[in-house]
Design a protein around this motif. Structure first.
Motif, mmCIF file in Angstrom:
data_model
loop_
_atom_site.group_PDB
_atom_site.id
_atom_site.type_symbol
_atom_site.label_atom_id
_atom_site.label_comp_id
_atom_site.label_asym_id
_atom_site.label_seq_id
_atom_site.Cartn_x
_atom_site.Cartn_y
_atom_site.Cartn_z
ATOM 1 N N SER A 146 0.825 -1.211 0.000
ATOM 2 C CA SER A 146 0.000 0.000 0.000
ATOM 3 C C SER A 146 0.857 1.259 0.000
ATOM 4 O O SER A 146 0.556 2.233 -0.701
ATOM 5 N N ILE A 147 1.926 1.263 0.772
ATOM 6 C CA ILE A 147 2.808 2.437 0.835
ATOM 7 C C ILE A 147 3.454 2.683 -0.522
ATOM 8 O O ILE A 147 3.516 3.819 -1.001
ATOM 9 N N LYS A 148 3.938 1.631 -1.167
ATOM 10 C CA LYS A 148 4.569 1.792 -2.482
ATOM 11 C C LYS A 148 3.576 2.317 -3.510
ATOM 12 O O LYS A 148 3.938 3.132 -4.368
ATOM 13 N N LEU A 149 2.322 1.862 -3.422
ATOM 14 C CA LEU A 149 1.300 2.329 -4.353
ATOM 15 C C LEU A 149 1.082 3.831 -4.201
ATOM 16 O O LEU A 149 1.090 4.583 -5.191
ATOM 17 N N ARG A 153 2.184 7.108 -6.816
ATOM 18 C CA ARG A 153 1.208 8.091 -7.261
ATOM 19 C C ARG A 153 1.638 9.518 -6.938
ATOM 20 O O ARG A 153 1.396 10.448 -7.719
ATOM 21 N N VAL A 154 2.263 9.714 -5.785
ATOM 22 C CA VAL A 154 2.619 11.063 -5.345
ATOM 23 C C VAL A 154 3.954 11.514 -5.926
ATOM 24 O O VAL A 154 4.088 12.620 -6.451
ATOM 25 N N VAL A 155 4.952 10.634 -5.865
ATOM 26 C CA VAL A 155 6.321 11.016 -6.222
ATOM 27 C C VAL A 155 6.595 10.783 -7.698
ATOM 28 O O VAL A 155 7.183 11.632 -8.375
ATOM 29 N N GLY A 156 6.179 9.636 -8.213
ATOM 30 C CA GLY A 156 6.490 9.312 -9.602
ATOM 31 C C GLY A 156 7.980 9.138 -9.806
ATOM 32 O O GLY A 156 8.644 8.409 -9.071
ATOM 33 N N ASP A 157 8.526 9.846 -10.788
ATOM 34 C CA ASP A 157 9.962 9.767 -11.079
ATOM 35 C C ASP A 157 10.752 10.900 -10.439
ATOM 36 O O ASP A 157 11.951 11.048 -10.712
ATOM 37 N N SER A 158 10.118 11.713 -9.615
ATOM 38 C CA SER A 158 10.816 12.832 -8.982
ATOM 39 C C SER A 158 11.810 12.329 -7.941
ATOM 40 O O SER A 158 11.625 11.272 -7.335
ATOM 41 N N VAL A 159 12.865 13.109 -7.749
ATOM 42 C CA VAL A 159 13.869 12.803 -6.730
ATOM 43 C C VAL A 159 13.742 13.857 -5.635
ATOM 44 O O VAL A 159 13.935 15.053 -5.879
ATOM 45 N N LEU A 160 13.420 13.433 -4.430
ATOM 46 C CA LEU A 160 13.158 14.340 -3.322
ATOM 47 C C LEU A 160 14.292 14.292 -2.310
ATOM 48 O O LEU A 160 15.154 13.418 -2.348
ATOM 49 N N THR A 161 14.258 15.244 -1.403
ATOM 50 C CA THR A 161 15.224 15.263 -0.308
ATOM 51 C C THR A 161 14.734 14.375 0.829
ATOM 52 O O THR A 161 13.591 13.915 0.839
ATOM 53 N N PHE A 162 15.597 14.163 1.815
ATOM 54 C CA PHE A 162 15.250 13.332 2.963
ATOM 55 C C PHE A 162 14.068 13.930 3.723
ATOM 56 O O PHE A 162 13.145 13.215 4.124
ATOM 57 N N GLU A 163 14.065 15.267 3.903
ATOM 58 C CA GLU A 163 12.977 15.930 4.622
ATOM 59 C C GLU A 163 11.669 15.830 3.851
ATOM 60 O O GLU A 163 10.600 15.649 4.451
ATOM 61 N N GLU A 164 11.737 15.960 2.528
ATOM 62 C CA GLU A 164 10.515 15.861 1.728
ATOM 63 C C GLU A 164 9.921 14.458 1.798
ATOM 64 O O GLU A 164 8.693 14.292 1.886
ATOM 65 N N TYR A 165 10.785 13.445 1.790
ATOM 66 C CA TYR A 165 10.281 12.084 1.933
ATOM 67 C C TYR A 165 9.670 11.875 3.321
ATOM 68 O O TYR A 165 8.648 11.182 3.465
ATOM 69 N N ILE A 172 1.249 9.808 4.069
ATOM 70 C CA ILE A 172 0.795 8.471 3.671
ATOM 71 C C ILE A 172 0.422 7.654 4.903
ATOM 72 O O ILE A 172 -0.578 6.912 4.909
ATOM 73 N N GLU A 173 1.195 7.790 5.958
ATOM 74 C CA GLU A 173 0.873 7.126 7.224
ATOM 75 C C GLU A 173 -0.513 7.534 7.719
ATOM 76 O O GLU A 173 -1.315 6.706 8.157
ATOM 77 N N SER A 174 -0.807 8.832 7.627
ATOM 78 C CA SER A 174 -2.123 9.327 8.047
ATOM 79 C C SER A 174 -3.228 8.754 7.172
ATOM 80 O O SER A 174 -4.307 8.372 7.664
ATOM 81 N N ILE A 175 -2.983 8.664 5.858
ATOM 82 C CA ILE A 175 -3.988 8.111 4.950
ATOM 83 C C ILE A 175 -4.281 6.656 5.292
ATOM 84 O O ILE A 175 -5.438 6.234 5.392
ATOM 85 N N LEU A 176 -3.242 5.860 5.494
ATOM 86 C CA LEU A 176 -3.443 4.446 5.772
ATOM 87 C C LEU A 176 -4.053 4.218 7.150
ATOM 88 O O LEU A 176 -4.766 3.233 7.360
ATOM 89 N N ASN A 177 -3.774 5.116 8.096
ATOM 90 C CA ASN A 177 -4.397 4.988 9.418
ATOM 91 C C ASN A 177 -5.850 5.447 9.422
ATOM 92 O O ASN A 177 -6.540 5.283 10.430
ATOM 93 N N SER A 178 -6.301 6.041 8.319
ATOM 94 C CA SER A 178 -7.703 6.445 8.218
ATOM 95 C C SER A 178 -8.522 5.452 7.396
ATOM 96 O O SER A 178 -9.702 5.688 7.159
ATOM 97 N N ARG A 179 -7.900 4.342 6.949
ATOM 98 C CA ARG A 179 -8.629 3.381 6.126
ATOM 99 C C ARG A 179 -9.647 2.637 6.994
ATOM 100 O O ARG A 179 -9.391 2.345 8.163
ATOM 101 N N PRO A 180 -10.815 2.308 6.440
ATOM 102 C CA PRO A 180 -11.865 1.664 7.234
ATOM 103 C C PRO A 180 -11.550 0.203 7.543
ATOM 104 O O PRO A 180 -11.024 -0.526 6.698
ATOM 105 N N LEU A 181 -11.865 -0.199 8.760
ATOM 106 C CA LEU A 181 -11.729 -1.586 9.178
ATOM 107 C C LEU A 181 -13.078 -2.299 9.187
ATOM 108 O O LEU A 181 -13.202 -3.424 8.710
ATOM 109 N N CYS A 182 -14.097 -1.632 9.756
ATOM 110 C CA CYS A 182 -15.432 -2.199 9.850
ATOM 111 C C CYS A 182 -16.393 -1.073 10.213
ATOM 112 O O CYS A 182 -15.943 0.025 10.568
ATOM 113 N N PRO A 183 -17.720 -1.282 10.158
ATOM 114 C CA PRO A 183 -18.659 -0.223 10.548
ATOM 115 C C PRO A 183 -18.494 0.154 12.014
ATOM 116 O O PRO A 183 -18.261 -0.705 12.876
ATOM 117 N N LEU A 184 -18.612 1.454 12.297
ATOM 118 C CA LEU A 184 -18.473 1.926 13.674
ATOM 119 C C LEU A 184 -19.724 1.629 14.484
ATOM 120 O O LEU A 184 -19.654 1.387 15.684
#
Length: 316
Positions: A146-149, A153-165, A172-184
């Protein structure tokens, strides 16, 4: 297919039992200017086995010292852990050895018995999955995918700095921690997410108004929060754990592999007409007495492999 491991179904604080993996490398800029130098970086992925909550740390190399630094950052922000699960990478093997040495050194120089007991109680049980068995660590392998996907999508072929990564991977961590597990709840459209167990609400929730000016006698906020947290774990137990139970493959029971069985190891890098044949010298049964890992003696040495990576030769 085996039952779910015990840490997957225990209602424990986030990251008490943690899965660990490395992903990468990615190219980064290590200097500015027109002729900036290009280096490499990796990211360490920490996954809570109970709630699938995620924590990502960017690391500059694969040395043991760099991993321990990333592990200290993770520990400082997410709290202490008791059990760590990973594959057999040399970085992790070296880190485990280094952490054991640091713990023994602290105990040997500790004059206070109470402090020594505290240091001893903070020891981490490090568990390694069998070699060549990535499906034993499927919970962190799926997060790597999921992280690589998202990264592509975000970086593509760009080369970023350590801080930008670091910034992008935090998002991305925030996005994946917001993914649904089951109905609340049965009547709500909001799903239960890993963020509920980290911050008490989803990352997309609207900030609540301040209650500092409200009379304290009118507040029962603590009781409400406690009920809310208990409701999260109840829904986790009733809905999320039930969704993990179906077995999608390996549904037929077979006899256990016995010691002394002649087998062929499924090694992907062997040239044509070459076969790695050996005999099982030990079998490793799980809690349900089913053998899923074997130790094989071959002409090249001793290998520890899951049974899905060996083929049993029939007797004629």
């Amino acid at each position: 297919m085996a039952n779910l491991p015990v840490p997957r179904v225990q209602p424990l604080r986030c990251f008490r039992h943690t899965g660990l993996d490395y992903a990468g490398p990615v190219s980064i800029k290590i200097s500015s200017g027109r002729t900036s130098k290009i280096g490499k970086a990796w990211f360490a992925i920490f996954v809570c086995l109970s709630t699938k909550a995620l924590h990502i740390e960017v690391v500059s190399d694969l040395t043991t010292q760099t991993f321990i630094a990333a592990f200290k950052r993770f520990w400082s922000r997410r709290g202490p852990i008791t059990d760590l699960y990973s594959d057999n990478g040399t970085t992790f093997q070296g880190a485990k050895k280094k952490l054991d040495e640091m713990r023994q050194l602290a105990l040997s120089h500790c004059q206070d018995e109470a402090l020594a007991n505290f240091i001893s109680s903070q020891s981490i049980s490090w568990h390694f999955i069998p070699p060549s068995a990535p499906h034993f660590g499927g919970i962190w392998e799926s997060n790597v995918k999921s992280i690589k996907l998202h990264l592509r999508r975000v970086v593509g072929d760009s080369v970023l700095t350590f801080e930008e990564y670091s910034t992008i991977l935090s998002q991305i961590e925030s996005i994946l921690n917001s993914r649904p597990l089951c109905p609340l709840s049965d009547h709500s459209l909001d799903p239960l997410t890993p963020a509920h167990f980290l911050i008490g609400e989803p990352h997309t929730a609207v900030p609540e108004p301040s209650l500092l000016e409200v009379n304290v006698n009118r507040l029962q906020r603590w009781s409400q929060l406690q009920a809310m947290v208990q409701g999260f774990w109840k829904r986790w137990h009733l809905e999320y754990i039930a969704s993990l139970q179906p077995r999608n493959k390996w549904q037929l029971a077979r006899e256990n592999v016995a010691a002394g069985t002649l087998v062929v190891l499924k090694e992907p890098n062997l040239p044509p007409t070459k076969w790695l044949v050996g005999r099982t010298t030990a079998v490793h049964a799980g809690p349900d007495d089913k053998v899923r890992v074997v130790t094989v003696q071959t002409a090249r040495g001793i290998y520890k492999r899951p049974i899905v990576k060996v083929a049993i030769l029939p007797l004629f």
